[in-house]
Design a protein around this motif. Structure first.
Motif, PDB file in Angstrom:
ATOM      1  N   LEU A   1       0.904  -1.245   0.191  1.00 19.80           N
ATOM      2  CA  LEU A   1       0.075   0.032  -0.049  1.00 19.80           C
ATOM      3  C   LEU A   1       0.807   1.349   0.109  1.00 19.80           C
ATOM      4  CD1 LEU A   1      -2.963  -0.883   2.562  1.00 19.80           C
ATOM      5  CD2 LEU A   1      -2.979  -0.498   0.086  1.00 19.80           C
ATOM      6  N   ALA A   2       2.032   1.069   0.548  1.00 22.38           N
ATOM      7  CA  ALA A   2       2.984   2.254   0.439  1.00 22.38           C
ATOM      8  C   ALA A   2       3.282   2.918  -0.902  1.00 22.38           C
ATOM      9  CB  ALA A   2       4.214   1.764   1.163  1.00 22.38           C
TER      10      ALA A   2
ATOM     11  N   ARG B   1      -8.767   9.783  -4.817  1.00 25.74           N
ATOM     12  CA  ARG B   1     -10.017   9.170  -5.190  1.00 25.74           C
ATOM     13  C   ARG B   1      -9.902   7.598  -5.291  1.00 25.74           C
ATOM     14  NH1 ARG B   1      -9.946  12.968  -9.432  1.00 25.74           N
ATOM     15  NH2 ARG B   1      -9.893  11.098 -10.983  1.00 25.74           N
ATOM     16  N   LEU B   2     -10.081   7.061  -4.239  1.00 24.44           N
ATOM     17  CA  LEU B   2      -9.905   5.515  -3.904  1.00 24.44           C
ATOM     18  C   LEU B   2     -11.243   4.532  -3.608  1.00 24.44           C
ATOM     19  CD1 LEU B   2      -6.439   5.808  -2.332  1.00 24.44           C
ATOM     20  CD2 LEU B   2      -6.514   5.310  -4.630  1.00 24.44           C
ATOM     21  N   TRP B   3     -11.343   3.627  -3.904  1.00 23.54           N
ATOM     22  CA  TRP B   3     -12.119   2.488  -3.104  1.00 23.54           C
ATOM     23  C   TRP B   3     -11.213   1.399  -2.754  1.00 23.54           C
ATOM     24  CZ3 TRP B   3     -13.040  -2.657  -4.681  1.00 23.54           C
ATOM     25  CH2 TRP B   3     -14.083  -3.194  -3.729  1.00 23.54           C
TER      26      TRP B   3
ATOM     27  N   VAL C   1      -6.728   3.262   7.722  1.00 23.55           N
ATOM     28  CA  VAL C   1      -6.071   4.794   7.859  1.00 23.55           C
ATOM     29  C   VAL C   1      -5.587   5.485   6.710  1.00 23.55           C
ATOM     30  CG1 VAL C   1      -4.198   5.637   9.317  1.00 23.55           C
ATOM     31  CG2 VAL C   1      -4.837   3.505   9.851  1.00 23.55           C
ATOM     32  N   THR C   2      -6.258   6.552   6.759  1.00 21.22           N
ATOM     33  CA  THR C   2      -5.966   7.862   5.656  1.00 21.22           C
ATOM     34  C   THR C   2      -4.692   8.660   6.250  1.00 21.22           C
ATOM     35  OG1 THR C   2      -8.295   7.687   5.186  1.00 21.22           O
ATOM     36  CG2 THR C   2      -7.048   9.264   3.974  1.00 21.22           C
ATOM     37  N   CYS C   3      -4.026   8.872   5.479  1.00 21.54           N
ATOM     38  CA  CYS C   3      -2.635   9.433   5.689  1.00 21.54           C
ATOM     39  C   CYS C   3      -2.309  10.736   4.741  1.00 21.54           C
ATOM     40  CB  CYS C   3      -1.327   8.515   5.944  1.00 21.54           C
ATOM     41  SG  CYS C   3      -1.758   7.154   7.095  1.00 21.54           S
ATOM     42  N   CYS C   4      -1.729  11.890   5.197  1.00 22.82           N
ATOM     43  CA  CYS C   4      -1.246  12.723   4.499  1.00 22.82           C
ATOM     44  C   CYS C   4      -0.435  13.464   5.448  1.00 22.82           C
ATOM     45  CB  CYS C   4      -2.134  13.650   3.776  1.00 22.82           C
ATOM     46  SG  CYS C   4      -1.496  15.177   2.843  1.00 22.82           S
TER      47      CYS C   4
ATOM     48  N   THR D   1      -2.347   8.814   1.243  1.00 23.25           N
ATOM     49  CA  THR D   1      -2.179   7.322   1.262  1.00 23.25           C
ATOM     50  C   THR D   1      -3.041   6.552   2.259  1.00 23.25           C
ATOM     51  OG1 THR D   1      -0.665   7.735   2.814  1.00 23.25           O
ATOM     52  CG2 THR D   1       0.294   8.051   0.754  1.00 23.25           C
ATOM     53  N   VAL D   2      -3.011   5.437   2.067  1.00 24.39           N
ATOM     54  CA  VAL D   2      -3.895   4.484   2.930  1.00 24.39           C
ATOM     55  C   VAL D   2      -3.276   3.102   3.144  1.00 24.39           C
ATOM     56  CG1 VAL D   2      -6.235   5.207   2.015  1.00 24.39           C
ATOM     57  CG2 VAL D   2      -5.022   3.290   0.668  1.00 24.39           C
ATOM     58  N   ARG D   3      -3.535   2.741   4.428  1.00 24.13           N
ATOM     59  CA  ARG D   3      -2.764   1.695   5.167  1.00 24.13           C
ATOM     60  C   ARG D   3      -3.951   1.042   5.867  1.00 24.13           C
ATOM     61  NH1 ARG D   3      -0.835   2.444  10.144  1.00 24.13           N
ATOM     62  NH2 ARG D   3      -0.270   4.643  10.676  1.00 24.13           N
ATOM     63  N   VAL D   4      -3.570  -0.322   6.332  1.00 22.31           N
ATOM     64  CA  VAL D   4      -4.458  -1.228   7.172  1.00 22.31           C
ATOM     65  C   VAL D   4      -3.924  -0.905   8.586  1.00 22.31           C
ATOM     66  CG1 VAL D   4      -5.228  -2.282   5.279  1.00 22.31           C
ATOM     67  CG2 VAL D   4      -3.367  -3.168   6.756  1.00 22.31           C
ATOM     68  N   SER D   5      -4.540  -1.198   9.545  1.00 26.24           N
ATOM     69  CA  SER D   5      -4.119  -1.316  10.936  1.00 26.24           C
ATOM     70  C   SER D   5      -3.254  -2.332  11.049  1.00 26.24           C
ATOM     71  CB  SER D   5      -5.442  -1.371  11.720  1.00 26.24           C
ATOM     72  OG  SER D   5      -6.507  -0.476  11.850  1.00 26.24           O
ATOM     73  N   GLU D   6      -2.352  -1.950  11.963  1.00 31.34           N
ATOM     74  CA  GLU D   6      -1.225  -3.245  12.259  1.00 31.34           C
ATOM     75  C   GLU D   6      -2.064  -4.218  13.099  1.00 31.34           C
ATOM     76  OE1 GLU D   6       1.553  -3.195  11.025  1.00 31.34           O
ATOM     77  OE2 GLU D   6       1.628  -1.126  10.178  1.00 31.34           O
TER      78      GLU D   6
END
Length: 648
Positions: A525-526, A532-534, A547-550, A626-631
């Motif tokens: 994901l990095a 604009r994402l699904w 998690v949504t990051c900027c 960017t997006v990632r998933v929980s650890e």
């Protein structure tokens, strides 16, 4: 113009074409200090009226046009003639003496120090920036004479200008915001300026229509009209001209507020809306407009001269947002108000054989306000929709409402499930406590719904902007719609999910994984960035999160199977979601956690196993998310990420 001569006799003339109005009035000319009672202003008021005010340092004199007003989307000529010795201030509009204000003969006008403003009203010498008072339209001629025009000269001057010639109506170009990283691109959104709740969805001859509370003048709540968009799929919307506009001398001089639409027994579209008239009390009534049968795009609406329903019960002065539907040859209508019996909000139920003459059946819902104080003292936007099971049969109904006049709580959309009996004209709720569809803490509000031709109950909502008013104003737009939702029932519980048409916007698959850990998922994901994402996240673990990051900003939406809590927090671990108690828990005792995630610039929407949603705002200081998933998830059974198309 010499200031000394201007204190004696002068003429100011303007050739202008107004395109929109505001409730407070907009400046044409302003060199005025209200506190010091000095100077002169000329303002464009609602419905084309012109107001003139001036001061001598001791007293303010003002007057408005009477015999003639300016016309919208039309060239007009106005002249203000200050006749010191005669003691008259004349206002000419399009060659006609519209009104005159008398003052003491030989009185000199006293000008304040400070700036002179054209196209903006300023009332003091500090000239702080304000959000209102800006002229919306065209000016093509400004003339200053240091003497008084005679009557004949004023008429000849006006005859030289194109009075009465039409100009194009105001059209907002969506492309002006194409580089705005905060502005959603596949959600329902007005072309610009102000958008309040979308309402009155209706399907007619191959097209879906949605209307919305619009102010095309500025991104603030003011001078509300009915915006209008059309679509073949409820996703790709095309802008149409305003459907309803306020009009002087009618039922709605002060606002065309929310309502609903339907196709009547004769197959013709009707609009029922809240007509605002501040010269009456109550100032709200239910009005109706009908469209031409041959008008496929529903661009021509004809208002009825009389209200179809005025308020006779409920909290007087709180009577709005009619929701009307046709069932078994009978028209039904809900109107939001307050309940004087229990102190809380409620909806009045009406029925009619023709949709014109209505019979009241009192308040729709019997409930205890003490158990539901977060519903407020007034209800807005009541909606009643059928809920179908997997076989397409109606199992029960859902009553939705937007809480208003609330003490110590955010505005939210609540619902009750229950049985609706059209013969008895009654609704019997299943539960005492109102439920929330969405736990985003005030982002998801303003419900409106309808039943599609294929029998889906679809809900539209407003996604509140959540920015400071100043930020919204300078961005040029405010608010947008949430994703349209399909509502149904399964195992006796409400189910909600985005309409299936939205998935046609899936443009490019960016990632697909199966049976991986959260660590491996985040490594891949990095590499993904976008606005604009699904995403689809499935896991059989007890906890899941996206998690949504900027840069340093972060928003985490998570679900804990052990506690049943769907929540959200920011980078400081401050709670962003709503949680009242056990009524907001989601029980997923076994099976897979399925989180569906939609990112559309500043919009985040997450859907948990079609049982609950979380709508949030995500304004960033960078350029991409960017997006990632929980650890900690040992096994992600499925992970998909897609880029979404722009719907406009």
């Amino acid at each position: 113009m010499d200031s000394e001569k201007a204190a004696d006799n002068f003429t100011l003339s303007f050739c202008l074409a107004p395109q929109e109005y505001s409730d407070q009035g907009d400046g044409i000319f302003s060199c005025f200090n209200e506190a010091e009672r000095k100077g002169l202003y000329i303002k464009l008021m609602k419905h084309g009226k012109i107001e003139v005010g001036f001061g001598n340092g001791r007293e303010i004199f003002f007057f408005s046009s009477i015999n003639k007003h300016t016309e919208k989307n039309t060239w007009n000529m106005i002249s203000v003639i200050f006749r010191k010795d005669a003691g008259w201030c004349d206002l000419y509009i399009n060659g006609i003496l519209s009104n005159r204000r008398q003052f003491p003969r030989h009185m000199r006008l006293d000008w304040p120090e400070g700036k002179l403003c054209l196209g903006k009203y300023m009332a003091d010498s500090t000239y702080e920036e304000k959000k209102t008072g800006v002229f919306c339209g065209w000016m093509k001629g400004i003339l200053v004479h240091d003497y008084c025009l005679s009557f004949a000269e004023a008429e000849r001057l006006h005859a030289q200008y194109p009075c009465g010639q039409k100009v194009a109506a105001l059209s907002i170009n969506r492309a002006a915001w194409k580089n705005d990283i905060q502005r959603p691109a596949y959600h329902l959104i007005a072309p610009g300026k102000w958008m309040n709740e979308p309402h009155a969805p209706v399907y007619y001859k191959g097209n879906y229509h949605i209307f919305y509370q619009a102010n095309v003048h500025a991104p603030i709540w003011n001078h509300i009209q009915w915006g209008h968009m059309i679509s073949t799929d409820m996703v790709h919307w095309r802008d149409l001209p305003l459907a309803l506009e306020t009009e002087e001398g009618t039922l709605d001089p002060d606002g065309c507020w929310s309502g609903s639409a339907l196709i009547d027994k004769n197959g013709l579209p009707r609009i029922y809306y809240t007509a605002g008239n501040n010269e009456k009390f109550p100032n709200q009534s239910v009005a109706m407009a009908v469209s031409d049968a041959e008008d496929i795009e529903l661009t021509r609406w004809h208002k009825q001269d009389s209200p179809v329903q005025e308020q006779t019960e409920g909290w007087m002065g709180e009577f709005r947002d009619p929701f009307v539907w046709l069932e078994k040859d009978t028209y039904f209508m809900l109107v939001g108000t307050g309940d004087e019996n229990n102190g809380g909000g409620n909806a009045i139920l009406y029925s009619s054989g023709d949709g014109l003459d209505w019979t009241s059946h009192g308040f729709l819902l019997d409930y205890e306000y003490e158990k539901n104080e977060e519903l407020g003292h007034v209800w807005e936007l009541p909606v009643l929709l059928p809920l179908r099971d997997a076989n397409g049969n109606i199992y029960c109904h859902i009553l939705l409402l937007c809480a208003c006049q609330i003490e110590n709580a955010a505005v939210e959309t609540y619902y009750f499930l229950g049985y609706w009996n059209s013969e008895e004209k009654s609704f019997h709720k299943f539960h005492e406590k109102a439920m929330l569809l969405d736990l985003g803490n005030g982002t998801f509000t303003g419900p409106s719904g309808f039943v599609t031709p294929d029998k889906r109950s679809v809900l539209f909502t407003i996604a509140q902007g959540k920015r400071k008013g100043e930020e919204e104003f300078y961005s040029g737009w405010a608010h947008n719609g949430g994703l349209p939702l399909e509502l149904s029932i399964a195992e006796g519980k409400l189910r909600l999910k985005p309409i299936r048409e939205i998935y046609a916007l899936k443009k490019k698959k960016l990632l697909e994984l199966a049976d991986v850990s959260s660590g491996e998922a985040n490594r891949q994901l990095a590499l993904i960035k976008g606005n604009r994402l699904w995403m689809l996240l499935c896991t059989d673990c007890d906890e899941a999160g996206i998690v949504t990051c900027c840069e340093e900003q972060r928003i985490k939406v998570y679900y804990d199977r052990k506690t049943g809590r769907l929540g959200a927090e920011d980078e400081k671990q401050i709670c962003m979601g709503k949680y009242r108690g056990t009524e907001d828990l989601v029980a997923l005792d076994g099976g897979e956690i399925r989180m569906e995630y939609f990112l559309d610039h500043s919009m985040i929407e997450v859907y948990l196993n079609e049982q609950k949603s979380m709508s949030l705002r995500n304004y960033i200081r960078g350029t991409e998310r960017t997006v990632r998933v929980s650890e900690g998830m040992e096994r992600i059974t499925k992970l998909e990420v897609w880029e979404m198309e722009n719907a406009y």
